[in-house]
Design a protein around this motif. Structure first.
Motif, mmCIF file in Angstrom:
data_model
loop_
_atom_site.group_PDB
_atom_site.id
_atom_site.type_symbol
_atom_site.label_atom_id
_atom_site.label_comp_id
_atom_site.label_asym_id
_atom_site.label_seq_id
_atom_site.Cartn_x
_atom_site.Cartn_y
_atom_site.Cartn_z
ATOM 1 N N VAL A 51 52.283 2.587 30.847
ATOM 2 C CA VAL A 51 52.071 1.271 30.252
ATOM 3 C C VAL A 51 50.566 1.089 30.074
ATOM 4 N N ALA A 52 50.158 0.800 28.855
ATOM 5 C CA ALA A 52 48.731 0.616 28.558
ATOM 6 C C ALA A 52 48.316 -0.808 28.930
ATOM 7 N N ALA A 53 48.397 -1.079 30.235
ATOM 8 C CA ALA A 53 48.026 -2.400 30.771
ATOM 9 C C ALA A 53 47.710 -2.224 32.248
ATOM 10 N N PRO A 54 46.842 -3.079 32.793
ATOM 11 C CA PRO A 54 46.527 -2.995 34.223
ATOM 12 C C PRO A 54 47.773 -3.256 35.088
ATOM 13 N N GLU A 183 55.875 -6.222 26.730
ATOM 14 C CA GLU A 183 55.253 -7.502 27.095
ATOM 15 C C GLU A 183 53.925 -7.291 27.832
ATOM 16 N N ALA A 184 53.870 -6.315 28.742
ATOM 17 C CA ALA A 184 52.625 -6.068 29.483
ATOM 18 C C ALA A 184 51.519 -5.609 28.533
ATOM 19 N N GLU A 185 51.852 -4.748 27.596
ATOM 20 C CA GLU A 185 50.842 -4.269 26.650
ATOM 21 C C GLU A 185 50.406 -5.406 25.718
ATOM 22 N N ARG A 186 51.326 -6.295 25.344
ATOM 23 C CA ARG A 186 50.970 -7.444 24.515
ATOM 24 C C ARG A 186 49.994 -8.351 25.275
#
Length: 190
Positions: A51-54, A183-186
């Motif tokens: 996932v490209a999110a923290p 949703e996390a990447e958004r």
């Protein structure tokens, strides 16, 4: 039709109704069956995605329907029954058979911020499921791993049922993971 043929037809119809009702109850989770005899355990997953999110954002997206304010779409899928500081009891609704049957599982969900979310089945189509979402921080985002185990009773018959349930279960989890990733990447892009 009278006499013996009528009684045979009535018994056959009654038996068919009991079998159909039992199957629908078992599939939907309304008739949980936990005999504790001939338990067969099979793995669930692992399913891994990047996932490209923290990690904090990914954790928040997973926890939001349980600990925060759920979206309308999530309220149709997840209903929190009881909430504590780090654990909830929640009903998860999954449509089956084109929406004609709704499977309802009840699970405890425990949160270990920010690296882990654990699920334990309380009521459902099988007597035993434990699962975890494991979140590992990486340089370019988060590694999200789903893993668990599913247990059924009654030896070979239970193992057969477990394979059927596990296929649907893992497909539902894959859909949830895809939604979490999206949703996390958004949120991370904002």
């Amino acid at each position: 039709m009278t006499g013996r043929p009528a009684r045979a037809a009535a018994w056959t119809a009654g038996a068919a109704a009991v079998v159909a009702g039992g199957y629908a109850g078992l599939v939907s989770g309304a008739l949980p069956l936990d005999m504790g005899v001939g338990r067969c355990i099979r793995p669930l997953g692992p399913q891994t995605l990047h996932v490209a999110a923290p990690r904090d954002i990914v954790f928040e997206v997973i926890a939001q329907p349980y600990l925060g304010r759920a979206t309308r779409a999530m309220r149709e899928k997840v209903q929190v029954i009881e909430r504590g500081s780090d654990m909830v009891l929640a009903a998860h609704v999954t449509p089956l058979a084109g929406g004609r049957i709704k499977a309802v599982t009840v699970e405890t969900v425990r949160f270990t911020r920010p690296e882990r979310v654990d699920f334990r089945l309380v009521r459902g189509p099988v007597p035993h499921v434990v699962e975890a979402f494991l979140l590992t921080e990486q340089a370019a985002g988060t590694r999200l791993v789903y893993e668990g185990e599913l247990g059924t009773d009654l030896w070979r018959a239970g193992a057969w049922w477990g394979e059927k349930v596990a296929a649907r279960w893992e497909a539902a989890v894959a859909g949830s993971l895809a939604a979490v990733k999206e949703e996390a990447e958004r949120r991370a892009r904002r």
